[in-house]
Enzyme design. Structure first.
Site, PDB file in Angstrom:
ATOM      1  N   THR A  26       0.731  -1.205  -0.014  1.00 56.21           N
ATOM      2  CA  THR A  26       0.000   0.090  -0.040  1.00 56.21           C
ATOM      3  C   THR A  26       0.914   1.353   0.193  1.00 56.21           C
ATOM      4  O   THR A  26       2.033   1.036   0.746  1.00 56.21           O
ATOM      5  CB  THR A  26      -0.773   0.172   1.384  1.00 56.21           C
ATOM      6  OG1 THR A  26      -1.815  -0.974   1.295  1.00 56.21           O
ATOM      7  CG2 THR A  26      -1.818   1.423   1.402  1.00 56.21           C
ATOM      8  N   GLY A  80       6.013  -0.616  -0.261  1.00 57.94           N
ATOM      9  CA  GLY A  80       6.873   0.515   0.211  1.00 57.94           C
ATOM     10  C   GLY A  80       7.196   0.260   1.717  1.00 57.94           C
ATOM     11  O   GLY A  80       7.134  -0.469   2.212  1.00 57.94           O
ATOM     12  N   LYS A  92       6.877   0.883   8.638  1.00 60.48           N
ATOM     13  CA  LYS A  92       5.777   1.069   7.832  1.00 60.48           C
ATOM     14  C   LYS A  92       4.392   1.506   8.808  1.00 60.48           C
ATOM     15  O   LYS A  92       4.343   1.384   9.870  1.00 60.48           O
ATOM     16  CB  LYS A  92       5.728  -0.263   7.265  1.00 60.48           C
ATOM     17  CG  LYS A  92       6.768  -0.739   6.358  1.00 60.48           C
ATOM     18  CD  LYS A  92       6.497  -2.096   5.580  1.00 60.48           C
ATOM     19  CE  LYS A  92       5.221  -2.121   4.970  1.00 60.48           C
ATOM     20  NZ  LYS A  92       4.794  -1.188   4.182  1.00 60.48           N
ATOM     21  N   GLU A 101      -0.199  -5.614   6.089  1.00 59.30           N
ATOM     22  CA  GLU A 101       1.111  -5.508   5.395  1.00 59.30           C
ATOM     23  C   GLU A 101       1.997  -6.643   6.013  1.00 59.30           C
ATOM     24  O   GLU A 101       2.715  -7.488   5.549  1.00 59.30           O
ATOM     25  CB  GLU A 101       1.661  -4.095   5.195  1.00 59.30           C
ATOM     26  CG  GLU A 101       0.946  -3.200   4.552  1.00 59.30           C
ATOM     27  CD  GLU A 101       1.561  -1.811   4.745  1.00 59.30           C
ATOM     28  OE1 GLU A 101       1.367  -0.968   3.766  1.00 59.30           O
ATOM     29  OE2 GLU A 101       2.199  -1.272   5.723  1.00 59.30           O
TER      30      GLU A 101
END
Ligand code: 5RP
Length: 217
Positions: A26, A80, A92, A101
């Site tokens: 995301t 990312g 993150k 994630e």
């Protein structure tokens, strides 16, 4: 910056396994990756997505999205990060998708992280650490985070895809990210925190003015 995001997103295509399920993260860098994947000749079986936002973008691009429970093994996860250190440990969760994630990263054989050079740090922690909490536990968890030396700030107005809330923790000492990741996750009411130290990236692609650098663990 956005040119670097496009560069590193394009470089990540080399890690996509055709005819296999791909994990997709995301954020704005991942959005560039979804665009690059959609306009490439790579054909994947389906994607497993870490957020409702990425799911929508993937489907708009004509890419099938399936549930993790239906996926079996995932060879590659591409996502990312807000910060990365030289050991490929990450912060993150700037986009509040940290829990899904972390689950997809854990379920994937290889985690390819894509960043621009502004995300590289010597020590994690200049970026406030996101912590996803069960709403009724927010104040209790915040007091515990103060006990760990941080300054928790409630991310007002944000509800995660899991129906929970986010606390951003400023000024933490993150010299031992593996221990801190575990200690924060031990607090009752914490779903997970945005440290990816126990399961760091396997490959870090870094966009610089001189091209994309590849770092491996
Ligand atoms: C979302 C994330 C993102 O990977 C992180 O915030 C980086 O985003 P961007 O690519 O927009 O800088 O962890 O929860």
């Amino acid at each position: 910056m956005s040119e670097q995001k496009r560069q590193v997103a394009t470089a990540a295509l080399a890690y996509v396994e055709e005819d296999a399920v791909l994990g997709v993260g995301t954020g704005s860098t991942v959005n560039c990756f979804i665009d690059a994947l959609a306009s490439s000749s790579k054909r994947i079986e389906a994607a497993v997505s870490s957020s409702e936002e990425s799911t929508r973008r993937l489907r708009d691009a004509g890419i099938d999205v399936i549930e993790l429970n239906a996926a079996g093994s995932i060879p590659v996860y591409i996502d990312g990060a807000d910060e990365a250190d030289e050991h490929l440990r990450l912060i993150k969760g700037g986009g509040a998708a940290l829990t899904r994630e972390k689950i997809i990263a854990a379920a994937s054989t290889s985690f390819v992280c894509i960043v621009d050079e502004s995300k590289l740090v010597r020590t994690l922690g200049a970026f406030p650490l996101p912590v996803e909490v069960i709403p009724m536990a927010r104040s209790y968890v915040a007091r515990k985070l103060v006990g760990l030396g941080g300054q928790p700030i409630y991310r007002e107005g944000v509800v995660t895809d899991n129906g929970n809330e986010i606390i951003d923790v400023h000024n933490l000492d993150i010299t031992d990210p593996v221990t801190l990741e575990r200690d924060i996750n031990m607090i009752a009411g914490v779903v997970t925190n945005g440290l990816f130290a126990h399961r760091p990236a396997d490959i870090l692609l870094v966009a610089t003015d001189a091209g994309v650098q590849t770092k491996r663990r």
